[in-house]
Each structure stands twice: as C-alpha cells, then as structure tokens.
Motif scaffolding. Sequence first.
Motif, short mmCIF file in Angstrom:
data_model
loop_
_atom_site.label_atom_id
_atom_site.label_comp_id
_atom_site.label_asym_id
_atom_site.label_seq_id
_atom_site.Cartn_x
_atom_site.Cartn_y
_atom_site.Cartn_z
N LYS A 465 0.82 -1.21 0.00
CA LYS A 465 0.00 0.00 0.00
C LYS A 465 0.86 1.26 0.00
N TYR A 466 1.89 1.26 0.87
CA TYR A 466 2.75 2.44 0.94
C TYR A 466 3.53 2.61 -0.36
N ALA A 467 3.96 1.50 -0.97
CA ALA A 467 4.71 1.58 -2.23
C ALA A 467 3.85 2.18 -3.34
N GLU A 468 2.58 1.77 -3.38
CA GLU A 468 1.66 2.33 -4.38
C GLU A 468 1.41 3.81 -4.13
N LYS A 469 1.27 4.16 -2.86
CA LYS A 469 1.01 5.55 -2.50
C LYS A 469 2.18 6.46 -2.83
N GLU A 470 3.41 5.95 -2.67
CA GLU A 470 4.60 6.77 -2.89
C GLU A 470 5.24 6.50 -4.25
N PHE A 473 5.83 1.35 -6.41
CA PHE A 473 5.32 -0.01 -6.56
C PHE A 473 5.90 -0.73 -7.78
N ASP A 474 5.95 -0.04 -8.91
CA ASP A 474 6.46 -0.68 -10.14
C ASP A 474 7.88 -1.17 -9.96
N ASP A 475 8.67 -0.43 -9.16
CA ASP A 475 10.07 -0.80 -8.98
C ASP A 475 10.24 -2.06 -8.13
N ILE A 476 9.31 -2.31 -7.21
CA ILE A 476 9.49 -3.45 -6.30
C ILE A 476 8.38 -4.49 -6.45
N LYS A 477 7.56 -4.35 -7.48
CA LYS A 477 6.43 -5.24 -7.65
C LYS A 477 6.85 -6.71 -7.68
N LEU A 478 7.85 -7.05 -8.47
CA LEU A 478 8.30 -8.44 -8.59
C LEU A 478 8.83 -8.97 -7.26
N THR A 479 9.58 -8.13 -6.56
CA THR A 479 10.13 -8.53 -5.26
C THR A 479 9.01 -8.84 -4.26
N ILE A 480 7.98 -7.98 -4.23
CA ILE A 480 6.86 -8.20 -3.33
C ILE A 480 6.14 -9.50 -3.66
N GLU A 481 5.92 -9.76 -4.96
CA GLU A 481 5.24 -10.98 -5.37
C GLU A 481 6.02 -12.22 -4.96
#
Length: 558
Positions: A465-470, A473-481
């Motif tokens: 949520k914070y990554a999307e807000k700031e 998210f696109d930069d760390i999307k794969l890592t989060i998944e």
Amino acid sequence: MKYFNKKPVLVILIALLSIGLLFSFVNKNDKLFAIAKNLDIFASLVRELDSYYVDDIDAEQLVTIGINAMLEELDPYTEFIPEENSDDFRFLTTGEYAGVGALIGNRTGVNMILMPYKGFPAQSGGLRIGDQILKVDTVDVSEKLTSDISKLLKGPANTSVLVQVKRGVDTLSFDITRKKIVISNVPFYGKIDDNTGYIKLSDFTTNAAADVRSAFLDLKSQGITRLVLDVRDNPGGILKEAVDIVNLFIPKGKEVVRTIGKLESVNSVYKTTKSPVDKDIPLVVLINERSASAAEIVAGALQDYDRAILVGRKTFGKGLVQTTIPLSYNSQIKVTTAKYYIPSGRCIQAIDYSKKDENGLSNSIPDSLRNEFRTKNGRIVLDGAGIEPDKKIDSKNFAPITYSLVARNLVFEFGNEFFIENKEITGPREFQISDALYEDFVSWLDGKEYDYTTYVEKTLEDLEKYAEKEKFFDDIKLTIEELKAKVSHNKEQDLVTFKDEIKDALREEIISRYFYQEGVIEASLMNDADINSALAILKSDSEISNILMASSKMLDSK
C-alpha cells in the motif's frame, strides 16, 4: 423634561454599584456561586429544550449524557451511578447478588451460557456452557443484549425463574431457584508441587483478605514451605482488603499505604493491625499489565518491604483512590478523592489526568519525570508507571491460526460437542489432548472457515500500500510478489507447526466443561512461564538473596 429626585437616584446607583462589585467579587472568588449559577443555567436549558425542541426529547437521558460527558473530562474512574445501576455497582464492590450464578455472553451473535459458577443454581440446576438462551420466563431474549438478560435472571433470593435453552438440536427448559450469590475472591488454590502453595486472587471485594487467609492456612496445614500469590488480571477493589492481605505476611504496626488528597478528611495512613500468619515464608507475587489498584498496593507494599519477589510484567499503574458519595434520588457518584502512596513513598499512577495535550488527551508520565525511591533493603524503585517486577517474563504470543480458531469459536464449539459425547474425563492436571483427539479436531475443521493473515503477510500488505502511495510499486512489484509466494501461509501446515499451543487451547476449553473456572486455572498451572520462573526462584536461596539484597542496582528487567 421630567427630573428625578437626585437623592434616591444616587442611593440606587450606589446600591447597584455595590451589588455589581459584590457579584464581581463572588464570581471571581466563590466557587459555590459559580457552581450555583451554572447549575441554574443547565436546569433552565433542559426545561427550555423540553418545551421548545421540535421533537420529543428524553430529558433524563439527555441529563445523564451531559453528566457522563462532564465526568469524562476528569478521569476514567470518576463515574455517575444512577439508581437503576446500583445493584451492578453493589456486586462490583461486594461480590454479592441474588440470581442464578452464571456468566453469560454473546458468541457469534448468539446469547449463551459461558460459565456456570460451580455450586450455584445455574450449575446445580442443569445449565451448561454453550447453552443458547432462548427465553427467561416468558420473555424471548434471543435478540436482547446480554446485560438485559442478566437483569432478567437476577431477582429476589428464593424466587424461581424459568430458563429455556437450545442445546445441540434439543430445546430444554430449567426451573431454577435464585439464591444469594457470593463470588469468592479466590477461585482456586492448591499445591503446585509438594512444597509450594498457589493462591489465585481474582478480586478485592468484601472478604478478600479472609478468603486469602483461609486458603493460606489450609495450604500451611498441608505442609507448604513456600508460596505463590497470583494477582495477574486482578482489577483491584477495596483498599482495606489489600491492607489486610499484606498483613498476612508482614508484622503488626507497619505502614502499607497512605492516601493524600485535597481534603484533610481523605488523608489517611493504613497500617497493619494484626500479627502476621507467616512473616518468613518465601513468597512470589505474580503480576501483569492488568493488575491494578488494590492488586498494585499488595504487590508494591510487599516489594517495598523486600518481603516478596515480583514476577511477570509491569502493572497497570492506577494510584488513584475513589470514594462513593450518595446523591439525591438514590443515585451515587464514585469520585477520585486522593492518590495513594506505598511504603517507599512512591505513587505508581501512570497517567496524569490533570494535564491534557492539544488533542485533549492525558498522557503517561515521561521517564524523565519519574523519581527514585528505595525499598527496605535499599533497592531502587521508581514511581509514575505502575509496579515493575523483580523478574520480567515476556507475555506469551500465540500464532495467528490459534487466534483465529479461538476468535471464530471453533475451539469453543468443539468443546461443546466433546462434552455432549463424553460423560467424564480425568482430572484437570491429568487430562491431555491425545494425538488421536487432535486429529479428530483437524478433521472436524474440514469445511469450516478459519482463514487468517499472518504478521508477515500483514506487513507485506502494508508495504504494498505504501509503495503504491509513494509511486515505488512498479520498482518493487516483482520482489513483493516473490516474498508473498514465500511467506504465504498454509493452514494445514500451521495446524502441524502450532499443534502444541492449539492443543493447550483445546485442553482448557474441554476441562472448563467438567471442572469449571477452578479446573481451567488448575490446568493452566502446568504450562505457565510465570509460575515456572517463580518455582525456579523459590527453590534457590541464592537467587532469592541476589534479588532481594541487590541494593546497588535497579530491579531486574531482563
């Protein structure tokens, strides 16, 4: 033009000026005038609202709301008690009422019996844990609040009440005779091992000291040479009972607590008045974050005299004394009139309600403003934040799956079904959940909803949520998944991983059906980290000496 007689006008002007000066003086200096004025305004306001407001109003309800809102500006312990709540208040202070003797509550939208007290009408009359309450006499209570049901179950002693319940697929009716119910302050006492006694003190209502004394004398007759007094989760109560309990362990004439307030009439010093039952027996007092008020007086006084070792977690921090004052029309107010100070001189009140921040909230006393005091042996203790233990034990954390199974009442429901199918079990200490019974529970769970989010999964959700807000998210999307895939919980595996703690929850739930509150407490003694620590200390003279004689260092908070 018409002229006035100058003398009368002058006299009137002087009189008016004098009255104005008088009111000005009174208004600034006489609180009684200010109180009377504002009460008159308040009464006028309510009268005019009742007359002119567009819709009908409940004036009594409005006034009660106004009173409670006013008291909220002070502290949580100053409260108005209207006449209709006097019975509930009397029970809180005396532990006595007339009724059936059962704890009721709402589980998943269903009103039911949660615990019939052993030896009282509900239990002896046949009501069981898990019985869904349908009717009390002729009143359908299936949709009522539990507080309303409780009032219906109460009544004059020796009168009957018809209780209709649903148990499984059966609808049953019980004609129960109400009796005077006196709940003991000591729901359980016994021996932990051959030489160690244990007393659970749950309240400080009338006769608390007598209950502890009776239990202690019985344990001494059984040959105990050391004692554990458990005041965990004890919310406190009558101050004098706390003084008398401390007196069981320290000599006559010793100060236990003093109260200091604004009025001289509330300033008192409470000392022990009798010879102790045993001033030498090694003693551990168990405390936690829900030990408050009178429980803190007992623990703190015994710590200040180096008479007991405290084990557990820091207490709640309630160093305020309340006095009940009668009001008109049989109402009362329970008002904070003083602070209490234990023998070292410290007040353990943790929140300063006299000061509020910009949001109108009272805050804890900062560490920088806490003061040092000394116990009898010279150990350093602090004020302003509850009683700190001599030996700190971290609270037990349960796995999310265990929380889910308990919160969704699945452990409770399984306990009900087990009880219906099994007439008896072994004693609270002997009964265990076998692997075969646990597998039955796992099979019983099949198809039932108990999903949950683990702490790590919740953290990843927040990160996303914070990554999307700031905009990261696109930069760390794969890592989060990838992380999600790795930490995604497996309910079936969690049932294996956390098998032991789920077994403990099942064990206590099932034991409660056969041995009630006392059995649950006795069963819990076996796997209690606080009690295990207490036993280790009590069995070591050198450990006792190291803790009680460590005058040059702070209390152990490791």
